[in-house]
Design a protein around this motif. Structure first.
Motif, PDB file in Angstrom:
ATOM      1  N   ASP A 134      14.090   6.563  -6.389  1.00  0.00           N
ATOM      2  CA  ASP A 134      15.074   5.909  -5.513  1.00  0.00           C
ATOM      3  C   ASP A 134      14.956   6.436  -4.087  1.00  0.00           C
ATOM      4  O   ASP A 134      15.087   5.675  -3.114  1.00  0.00           O
ATOM      5  CB  ASP A 134      16.494   6.138  -6.032  1.00  0.00           C
ATOM      6  CG  ASP A 134      16.806   5.311  -7.276  1.00  0.00           C
ATOM      7  OD1 ASP A 134      16.038   4.378  -7.584  1.00  0.00           O
ATOM      8  OD2 ASP A 134      17.821   5.608  -7.944  1.00  0.00           O
ATOM      9  N   TYR A 137      11.804   4.857  -2.544  1.00  0.00           N
ATOM     10  CA  TYR A 137      12.076   3.470  -2.156  1.00  0.00           C
ATOM     11  C   TYR A 137      12.837   3.430  -0.830  1.00  0.00           C
ATOM     12  O   TYR A 137      12.563   2.598   0.039  1.00  0.00           O
ATOM     13  CB  TYR A 137      12.902   2.765  -3.237  1.00  0.00           C
ATOM     14  CG  TYR A 137      12.121   2.305  -4.442  1.00  0.00           C
ATOM     15  CD1 TYR A 137      10.989   1.505  -4.310  1.00  0.00           C
ATOM     16  CD2 TYR A 137      12.523   2.662  -5.734  1.00  0.00           C
ATOM     17  CE1 TYR A 137      10.268   1.082  -5.418  1.00  0.00           C
ATOM     18  CE2 TYR A 137      11.806   2.243  -6.848  1.00  0.00           C
ATOM     19  CZ  TYR A 137      10.680   1.448  -6.688  1.00  0.00           C
ATOM     20  OH  TYR A 137       9.974   1.029  -7.793  1.00  0.00           O
ATOM     21  N   LEU A 138      13.788   4.341  -0.684  1.00  0.00           N
ATOM     22  CA  LEU A 138      14.599   4.393   0.532  1.00  0.00           C
ATOM     23  C   LEU A 138      13.720   4.703   1.748  1.00  0.00           C
ATOM     24  O   LEU A 138      13.816   4.039   2.792  1.00  0.00           O
ATOM     25  CB  LEU A 138      15.687   5.456   0.367  1.00  0.00           C
ATOM     26  CG  LEU A 138      16.790   5.531   1.421  1.00  0.00           C
ATOM     27  CD1 LEU A 138      17.521   4.204   1.557  1.00  0.00           C
ATOM     28  CD2 LEU A 138      17.787   6.635   1.033  1.00  0.00           C
ATOM     29  N   ARG A 140      10.458   4.301   2.034  1.00  0.00           N
ATOM     30  CA  ARG A 140       9.530   3.196   2.276  1.00  0.00           C
ATOM     31  C   ARG A 140      10.233   2.000   2.912  1.00  0.00           C
ATOM     32  O   ARG A 140       9.659   1.303   3.752  1.00  0.00           O
ATOM     33  CB  ARG A 140       8.850   2.798   0.964  1.00  0.00           C
ATOM     34  CG  ARG A 140       7.882   3.851   0.446  1.00  0.00           C
ATOM     35  CD  ARG A 140       7.295   3.487  -0.897  1.00  0.00           C
ATOM     36  NE  ARG A 140       6.298   4.453  -1.323  1.00  0.00           N
ATOM     37  CZ  ARG A 140       5.589   4.337  -2.448  1.00  0.00           C
ATOM     38  NH1 ARG A 140       5.789   3.305  -3.257  1.00  0.00           N
ATOM     39  NH2 ARG A 140       4.692   5.255  -2.764  1.00  0.00           N
ATOM     40  N   ASN A 141      11.470   1.746   2.514  1.00  0.00           N
ATOM     41  CA  ASN A 141      12.233   0.647   3.113  1.00  0.00           C
ATOM     42  C   ASN A 141      12.492   0.895   4.596  1.00  0.00           C
ATOM     43  O   ASN A 141      12.391  -0.030   5.413  1.00  0.00           O
ATOM     44  CB  ASN A 141      13.564   0.456   2.377  1.00  0.00           C
ATOM     45  CG  ASN A 141      13.406  -0.255   1.050  1.00  0.00           C
ATOM     46  OD1 ASN A 141      12.389  -0.897   0.796  1.00  0.00           O
ATOM     47  ND2 ASN A 141      14.396  -0.127   0.188  1.00  0.00           N
ATOM     48  N   GLY A 144       9.310   0.284   6.440  1.00  0.00           N
ATOM     49  CA  GLY A 144       9.025  -1.137   6.528  1.00  0.00           C
ATOM     50  C   GLY A 144       9.912  -1.853   7.536  1.00  0.00           C
ATOM     51  O   GLY A 144       9.440  -2.668   8.335  1.00  0.00           O
ATOM     52  N   GLU A 145      11.203  -1.544   7.502  1.00  0.00           N
ATOM     53  CA  GLU A 145      12.149  -2.197   8.411  1.00  0.00           C
ATOM     54  C   GLU A 145      11.884  -1.836   9.870  1.00  0.00           C
ATOM     55  O   GLU A 145      12.105  -2.649  10.768  1.00  0.00           O
ATOM     56  CB  GLU A 145      13.583  -1.806   8.035  1.00  0.00           C
ATOM     57  CG  GLU A 145      14.069  -2.424   6.722  1.00  0.00           C
ATOM     58  CD  GLU A 145      15.401  -1.854   6.274  1.00  0.00           C
ATOM     59  OE1 GLU A 145      15.930  -0.976   6.991  1.00  0.00           O
ATOM     60  OE2 GLU A 145      15.906  -2.286   5.224  1.00  0.00           O
ATOM     61  N   SER A 180       5.212   9.388   0.332  1.00  0.00           N
ATOM     62  CA  SER A 180       5.978   8.798   1.435  1.00  0.00           C
ATOM     63  C   SER A 180       5.211   8.839   2.751  1.00  0.00           C
ATOM     64  O   SER A 180       5.727   8.435   3.783  1.00  0.00           O
ATOM     65  CB  SER A 180       7.317   9.515   1.597  1.00  0.00           C
ATOM     66  OG  SER A 180       7.122  10.863   1.994  1.00  0.00           O
ATOM     67  N   GLY A 200      18.829   5.523   6.451  1.00  0.00           N
ATOM     68  CA  GLY A 200      19.133   4.720   5.270  1.00  0.00           C
ATOM     69  C   GLY A 200      19.880   5.585   4.281  1.00  0.00           C
ATOM     70  O   GLY A 200      19.889   6.823   4.402  1.00  0.00           O
ATOM     71  N   ASN A 202      21.516   5.835  -0.037  1.00  0.00           N
ATOM     72  CA  ASN A 202      21.847   5.318  -1.360  1.00  0.00           C
ATOM     73  C   ASN A 202      23.031   6.120  -1.881  1.00  0.00           C
ATOM     74  O   ASN A 202      23.682   6.833  -1.118  1.00  0.00           O
ATOM     75  CB  ASN A 202      20.638   5.337  -2.312  1.00  0.00           C
ATOM     76  CG  ASN A 202      20.085   6.737  -2.526  1.00  0.00           C
ATOM     77  OD1 ASN A 202      20.778   7.741  -2.390  1.00  0.00           O
ATOM     78  ND2 ASN A 202      18.803   6.819  -2.879  1.00  0.00           N
TER      79      ASN A 202
END
Length: 211
Positions: A134, A137-138, A140-141, A144-145, A180, A200, A202
Motif C-alpha cells: 500500500d 502504491y502511494l 508510485r501514485n 505518476g500524478e 520506489s 499523499g 492512506n
C-alpha cells in the motif's frame, strides 16, 4: 523447501498461494471455471510476477550464494506448483514449461494436484506485506500524478505511528529504495511536510516527496 530460512516475503507468497489453492479448488468443485481461472491469473500475474519476482532480484543478484539459492528454490517451487494448478485449464503449455524446470518428473499429468497446507497460512506476513505494498502504491501514485520521470531518483519521507510499518521499512529499506526508485527513505512519527513537496496519504501513513 521446508528447510529454507524464509523472510516475510517468502512467507507471504506461500500464504498467498495457499489461499489460491483453497479458492481455486472450491471454484472447480462447484463448476465455476471462470472464477477459478480468474483466481489463478490474479495470483500469478499480481502476487508472483509483479511483486515476488521483483523482490527476489536483490537476493538472486546479490553476493550471498545461500540467499541466492534459497530465493531460486522458492521461485521454482512456486512456479511448479502453480503449473500443476493451471494444468487442467492449459494442459499443453503447462507441460512444456514444466519440462524445462529442474528436477521435474516424467510428466505434469501424473503429478499430484496441489493441496492447501495449513503450515503455509500466515496472516501476520500477509498483513505486514499489504501495508508495504500500500505504501509503494502511494509513492508510485504521487510520482505518476506529478509526472516524475521513472528514471529520476527521489527522496521519500514517510510519516506514520504504525509500529508494523515502521519496523518493516527499517528492516527492508533496500527493497523500498529499489521498488520506489528512491535515493533515500526517512520514516518517523513527527516528520513535517517540506515546502514544495508532493504529498499523499492512506489510512496508516502520509508520504512526502520533495520536488
Amino acid at each position: 523447501i521446508d528447510k529454507i530460512e524464509k523472510d516475510v516475503f517468502d512467507k507471504w507468497i506461500l500464504s498467498e498461494f495457499n489461499k489460491t489453492v483453497v479458492n481455486v479448488t472450491n471454484h472447480l468443485s462447484n463448476a465455476r471455471f471462470n472464477d477459478a481461472a480468474t483466481g489463478m491469473q490474479s495470483y500469478f500475474w499480481h502476487a508472483y510476477c509483479d511483486w515476488y519476482v521483483e523482490l527476489s532480484k536483490s537476493k538472486i543478484f546479490g553476493a550471498d550464494e545461500e540467499k541466492k539459492n534459497d530465493a531460486l528454490s522458492i521461485l521454482i517451487y512456486q512456479l511448479r506448483e502453480f503449473l500443476k494448478l493451471l494444468h487442467p485449464i492449459m494442459p499443453f503449455i503447462t507441460e512444456e514449461i514444466y519440462q524445462k524446470l529442474p528436477d521435474s518428473g516424467k510428466s505434469i499429468m501424473i503429478e499430484s494436484y496441489p493441496e492447501a497446507h495449513p503450515k503455509w497460512k500466515d496472516k501476520e506476513a500477509e498483513n505486514k506485506v499489504k501495508k508495504f505494498f500500500d505504501l509503494l502504491y502511494l509513492i508510485r501514485n504521487i510520482r505518476g500524478e506529478m509526472n516524475v520521470s521513472p528514471e529520476k531518483k527521489v527522496d521519500v519521507l514517510i510519516k506514520t505511528n504504525d509500529k508494523d510499518l515502521y519496523e518493516f521499512i527499517t528492516a527492508h529499506q533496500k527493497d523500498i529504495l529499489y521498488l520506489s526508485k528512491a535515493q533515500s527513505v526517512k520514516i518517523g512519527d513527527s516528520l513535517v511536510k517540506p515546502a514544495g513537496a508532493a504529498a499523499g496519504a492512506n489510512e496508516i501513513c502520509e508520504v512526502y516527496i520533495p520536488l
